[in-house]
Design a protein around this motif. Structure first.
Motif, PDB file in Angstrom:
ATOM      1  N   THR A  97      47.368  42.114  29.474  1.00 53.49           N
ATOM      2  CA  THR A  97      48.291  42.217  30.552  1.00 53.49           C
ATOM      3  C   THR A  97      48.083  43.445  31.140  1.00 53.49           C
ATOM      4  O   THR A  97      48.218  44.414  30.444  1.00 53.49           O
ATOM      5  CB  THR A  97      49.652  41.991  30.233  1.00 53.49           C
ATOM      6  OG1 THR A  97      49.753  40.491  29.563  1.00 53.49           O
ATOM      7  CG2 THR A  97      50.479  41.862  31.422  1.00 53.49           C
ATOM      8  N   PRO A  98      47.997  43.571  32.648  1.00 49.28           N
ATOM      9  CA  PRO A  98      47.873  44.843  33.124  1.00 49.28           C
ATOM     10  C   PRO A  98      49.138  45.750  32.981  1.00 49.28           C
ATOM     11  O   PRO A  98      50.265  45.129  32.843  1.00 49.28           O
ATOM     12  CB  PRO A  98      47.763  44.550  34.680  1.00 49.28           C
ATOM     13  CG  PRO A  98      47.273  43.116  34.785  1.00 49.28           C
ATOM     14  CD  PRO A  98      47.816  42.447  33.464  1.00 49.28           C
ATOM     15  N   PRO A  99      49.117  47.081  33.033  1.00 47.21           N
ATOM     16  CA  PRO A  99      50.228  48.065  32.998  1.00 47.21           C
ATOM     17  C   PRO A  99      51.355  47.667  33.981  1.00 47.21           C
ATOM     18  O   PRO A  99      50.834  47.500  35.188  1.00 47.21           O
ATOM     19  CB  PRO A  99      49.661  49.289  33.173  1.00 47.21           C
ATOM     20  CG  PRO A  99      48.198  49.114  32.619  1.00 47.21           C
ATOM     21  CD  PRO A  99      47.982  47.801  33.117  1.00 47.21           C
ATOM     22  N   GLY A 129      48.422  38.063  43.592  1.00 49.14           N
ATOM     23  CA  GLY A 129      47.224  37.530  44.220  1.00 49.14           C
ATOM     24  C   GLY A 129      46.123  38.589  44.188  1.00 49.14           C
ATOM     25  O   GLY A 129      44.822  38.054  43.910  1.00 49.14           O
ATOM     26  N   ASP A 130      46.160  39.652  43.660  1.00 44.66           N
ATOM     27  CA  ASP A 130      45.268  40.704  43.769  1.00 44.66           C
ATOM     28  C   ASP A 130      45.027  41.045  42.230  1.00 44.66           C
ATOM     29  O   ASP A 130      44.286  42.126  41.789  1.00 44.66           O
ATOM     30  CB  ASP A 130      45.677  41.957  44.430  1.00 44.66           C
ATOM     31  CG  ASP A 130      47.133  42.613  43.843  1.00 44.66           C
ATOM     32  OD1 ASP A 130      47.487  42.007  42.961  1.00 44.66           O
ATOM     33  OD2 ASP A 130      47.138  43.950  44.182  1.00 44.66           O
ATOM     34  N   HIS A 131      45.475  40.011  41.241  1.00 45.97           N
ATOM     35  CA  HIS A 131      45.208  40.285  39.800  1.00 45.97           C
ATOM     36  C   HIS A 131      44.188  39.275  39.312  1.00 45.97           C
ATOM     37  O   HIS A 131      44.194  38.903  38.147  1.00 45.97           O
ATOM     38  CB  HIS A 131      46.368  40.061  39.091  1.00 45.97           C
ATOM     39  CG  HIS A 131      47.221  41.411  39.188  1.00 45.97           C
ATOM     40  ND1 HIS A 131      48.405  41.791  38.329  1.00 45.97           N
ATOM     41  CD2 HIS A 131      47.190  42.369  39.774  1.00 45.97           C
ATOM     42  CE1 HIS A 131      49.151  42.824  38.522  1.00 45.97           C
ATOM     43  NE2 HIS A 131      48.402  43.320  39.478  1.00 45.97           N
ATOM     44  N   GLY A 132      42.999  38.898  40.196  1.00 43.75           N
ATOM     45  CA  GLY A 132      41.989  38.103  39.625  1.00 43.75           C
ATOM     46  C   GLY A 132      41.142  38.678  38.535  1.00 43.75           C
ATOM     47  O   GLY A 132      40.861  37.881  37.443  1.00 43.75           O
ATOM     48  N   ALA A 133      41.247  40.019  38.673  1.00 39.02           N
ATOM     49  CA  ALA A 133      40.411  40.332  37.313  1.00 39.02           C
ATOM     50  C   ALA A 133      41.363  40.564  36.258  1.00 39.02           C
ATOM     51  O   ALA A 133      40.824  40.237  35.068  1.00 39.02           O
ATOM     52  CB  ALA A 133      40.165  42.104  37.671  1.00 39.02           C
ATOM     53  N   GLN A 138      42.185  37.226  31.046  1.00 45.55           N
ATOM     54  CA  GLN A 138      43.036  36.360  30.195  1.00 45.55           C
ATOM     55  C   GLN A 138      42.330  34.905  30.029  1.00 45.55           C
ATOM     56  O   GLN A 138      42.362  34.591  28.875  1.00 45.55           O
ATOM     57  CB  GLN A 138      44.201  36.039  30.931  1.00 45.55           C
ATOM     58  CG  GLN A 138      45.149  37.305  31.117  1.00 45.55           C
ATOM     59  CD  GLN A 138      46.489  37.163  32.111  1.00 45.55           C
ATOM     60  OE1 GLN A 138      46.413  36.378  32.866  1.00 45.55           O
ATOM     61  NE2 GLN A 138      47.378  38.014  32.048  1.00 45.55           N
ATOM     62  N   VAL A 139      41.462  34.235  31.047  1.00 47.66           N
ATOM     63  CA  VAL A 139      40.749  33.157  30.335  1.00 47.66           C
ATOM     64  C   VAL A 139      39.710  33.452  29.413  1.00 47.66           C
ATOM     65  O   VAL A 139      39.346  32.501  28.762  1.00 47.66           O
ATOM     66  CB  VAL A 139      40.456  32.559  31.713  1.00 47.66           C
ATOM     67  CG1 VAL A 139      41.515  32.143  32.498  1.00 47.66           C
ATOM     68  CG2 VAL A 139      39.322  33.250  32.700  1.00 47.66           C
ATOM     69  N   ASP A 166      38.367  27.310  43.286  1.00 49.76           N
ATOM     70  CA  ASP A 166      37.256  28.396  43.452  1.00 49.76           C
ATOM     71  C   ASP A 166      37.490  29.679  43.163  1.00 49.76           C
ATOM     72  O   ASP A 166      36.512  30.601  43.044  1.00 49.76           O
ATOM     73  CB  ASP A 166      36.833  27.897  44.851  1.00 49.76           C
ATOM     74  CG  ASP A 166      37.920  28.883  45.727  1.00 49.76           C
ATOM     75  OD1 ASP A 166      39.042  28.969  45.584  1.00 49.76           O
ATOM     76  OD2 ASP A 166      37.731  28.710  47.154  1.00 49.76           O
ATOM     77  N   ALA A 167      38.360  30.093  42.318  1.00 47.70           N
ATOM     78  CA  ALA A 167      38.478  31.347  42.014  1.00 47.70           C
ATOM     79  C   ALA A 167      37.460  31.483  40.648  1.00 47.70           C
ATOM     80  O   ALA A 167      37.363  30.969  39.821  1.00 47.70           O
ATOM     81  CB  ALA A 167      40.206  31.855  41.385  1.00 47.70           C
ATOM     82  N   ASP A 168      37.128  32.775  40.522  1.00 47.30           N
ATOM     83  CA  ASP A 168      36.298  33.160  39.542  1.00 47.30           C
ATOM     84  C   ASP A 168      36.813  32.814  38.124  1.00 47.30           C
ATOM     85  O   ASP A 168      36.100  32.364  37.457  1.00 47.30           O
ATOM     86  CB  ASP A 168      35.995  34.728  39.437  1.00 47.30           C
ATOM     87  CG  ASP A 168      34.750  35.058  40.509  1.00 47.30           C
ATOM     88  OD1 ASP A 168      34.288  34.301  41.232  1.00 47.30           O
ATOM     89  OD2 ASP A 168      34.800  36.568  41.001  1.00 47.30           O
ATOM     90  N   GLU A 169      38.195  32.919  37.975  1.00 50.47           N
ATOM     91  CA  GLU A 169      38.579  32.715  36.484  1.00 50.47           C
ATOM     92  C   GLU A 169      38.437  31.093  36.352  1.00 50.47           C
ATOM     93  O   GLU A 169      38.392  30.764  35.115  1.00 50.47           O
ATOM     94  CB  GLU A 169      40.254  33.172  36.480  1.00 50.47           C
ATOM     95  CG  GLU A 169      40.946  32.939  37.696  1.00 50.47           C
ATOM     96  CD  GLU A 169      41.087  33.956  38.890  1.00 50.47           C
ATOM     97  OE1 GLU A 169      42.120  34.196  39.070  1.00 50.47           O
ATOM     98  OE2 GLU A 169      39.790  34.576  39.050  1.00 50.47           O
ATOM     99  N   ILE A 170      38.676  30.327  37.215  1.00 54.55           N
ATOM    100  CA  ILE A 170      38.696  28.733  36.920  1.00 54.55           C
ATOM    101  C   ILE A 170      37.291  28.531  36.923  1.00 54.55           C
ATOM    102  O   ILE A 170      36.937  27.707  35.901  1.00 54.55           O
ATOM    103  CB  ILE A 170      39.325  28.076  38.065  1.00 54.55           C
ATOM    104  CG1 ILE A 170      40.826  28.445  38.005  1.00 54.55           C
ATOM    105  CG2 ILE A 170      39.111  26.601  37.983  1.00 54.55           C
ATOM    106  CD1 ILE A 170      41.722  28.279  36.821  1.00 54.55           C
ATOM    107  N   ARG A 171      36.403  29.122  37.662  1.00 53.25           N
ATOM    108  CA  ARG A 171      34.843  28.728  37.702  1.00 53.25           C
ATOM    109  C   ARG A 171      34.492  29.398  36.226  1.00 53.25           C
ATOM    110  O   ARG A 171      33.577  28.548  35.912  1.00 53.25           O
ATOM    111  CB  ARG A 171      34.342  29.612  38.827  1.00 53.25           C
ATOM    112  CG  ARG A 171      34.515  28.711  40.130  1.00 53.25           C
ATOM    113  CD  ARG A 171      33.953  29.516  41.540  1.00 53.25           C
ATOM    114  NE  ARG A 171      32.415  29.187  41.616  1.00 53.25           N
ATOM    115  CZ  ARG A 171      31.766  30.641  41.138  1.00 53.25           C
ATOM    116  NH1 ARG A 171      32.176  31.697  41.057  1.00 53.25           N
ATOM    117  NH2 ARG A 171      30.422  30.138  41.151  1.00 53.25           N
ATOM    118  N   TYR A 172      34.812  30.217  35.822  1.00 49.21           N
ATOM    119  CA  TYR A 172      34.386  30.733  34.492  1.00 49.21           C
ATOM    120  C   TYR A 172      34.521  29.619  33.619  1.00 49.21           C
ATOM    121  O   TYR A 172      33.861  29.276  32.705  1.00 49.21           O
ATOM    122  CB  TYR A 172      35.038  32.202  34.212  1.00 49.21           C
ATOM    123  CG  TYR A 172      34.712  32.503  32.696  1.00 49.21           C
ATOM    124  CD1 TYR A 172      33.523  33.054  32.266  1.00 49.21           C
ATOM    125  CD2 TYR A 172      35.548  32.225  31.609  1.00 49.21           C
ATOM    126  CE1 TYR A 172      33.330  33.410  31.033  1.00 49.21           C
ATOM    127  CE2 TYR A 172      35.349  32.582  30.496  1.00 49.21           C
ATOM    128  CZ  TYR A 172      34.226  33.218  29.996  1.00 49.21           C
ATOM    129  OH  TYR A 172      34.018  33.641  28.872  1.00 49.21           O
TER     130      TYR A 172
END
Length: 264
Positions: A97-99, A129-133, A138-139, A166-172
């Protein structure tokens, strides 16, 4: 084929008319009769022991497993699994989890099905929304734990992923995005068993969701690992998606899916 019906729903904590919402959630569970139910944003009072998951399960024949995540003055927010199959093991796995962000956890449970021990994971990813990384990290954590804890039967991973298809985390997770030379591949139950629509689970049709003034989108998922027919989502539909007297079960719609866990 032997199938297990599973469902997932972000229950929105105690916000809104909780007692009325509770009745609608229980009525939908009684109607759809899933064996396994993943719940997110579940509040538990550590002083009194009261828990929303227990209230939902009461009278419906479910065992309850709970994974705390973030602590607030009013109680603990976490994930839960309701199971009509015996829960043989459960673990709470803190996720990266980010700080400064709300803590997130992964609930793991091994449940005893007719085909053997079925690994089940319930989670709720970072929402900003800006926490895609952060969600991508997490995935990757979830996929690694699923690899470690999965035996012969396909893992079932469900929850609020706070990310569009289509987000990278779901595509991963779907095997469509490689990170650091690493890839995995899980079946998205809506893609395999849905009706071909967008399957929006956070929808402006829902009065509670519309208050967020955000676009409608699909952010809640059920994933499995396919091996031939094993792990195949045979039929997936929206659930908890109608209102009664202006009351909705939650600000999210949920999903129900019938998943093949054994070939007869």
């Amino acid at each position: 084929m032997t199938t297990v019906r599973v469902a997932t729903l972000n229950i929105w904590g105690r916000r809104g008319p909780w007692k009325d919402r509770l009745g609608l959630i229980k009525a939908e569970l009684a109607r759809r009769s899933p064996l396994l139910v993943g719940l997110q944003e579940v509040m538990r009072d550590e002083r009194s022991g009261s828990c929303q998951a227990a209230a939902i399960a009461a009278g419906l024949g479910y065992e309850v497993a709970y994974a705390p995540a973030a602590r607030f003055d009013e109680g603990v927010l976490g994930n839960a699994l309701l199971s009509r199959l015996p829960i043989r093991e459960q673990r709470v796995l803190p996720m990266p989890t980010p700080p400064g962000a709300e803590a997130r956890s992964l609930l793991y449970a091994a449940v005893e099905s007719a085909a053997g021990l079925l690994p089940v994971f319930v989670t709720h990813l970072d929402w900003q929304g800006d926490h895609g990384a952060a969600r991508l990290a997490q995935v990757r954590f979830i996929a690694a734990r699923a690899a470690e804890l999965t035996g012969d039967l396909p893992p079932v991973i469900m929850g609020d992923f706070n990310a569009e298809p289509d987000a990278d985390e779901i595509r991963y997770l779907r095997g469509l995005h490689v990170v650091d030379g690493e890839s995995v591949c899980f079946a998205d139950a809506w893609v395999h068993g849905g009706d071909g629509s967008a399957g929006e689970t956070f929808s402006r049709v829902n009065d509670y969701a519309r208050r967020a003034r955000e676009p409608s989108r699909r952010i809640d998922y059920i994933f499995t690992r396919r091996k031939g027919a094993l792990g195949e989502p045979r039929h997936t539909s929206l659930a908890f998606a109608t209102s009664t007297g202006g009351v909705w079960p939650s600000d999210h719609f949920g999903l129900v899916s019938d998943i093949v866990v054994a070939a007869d």
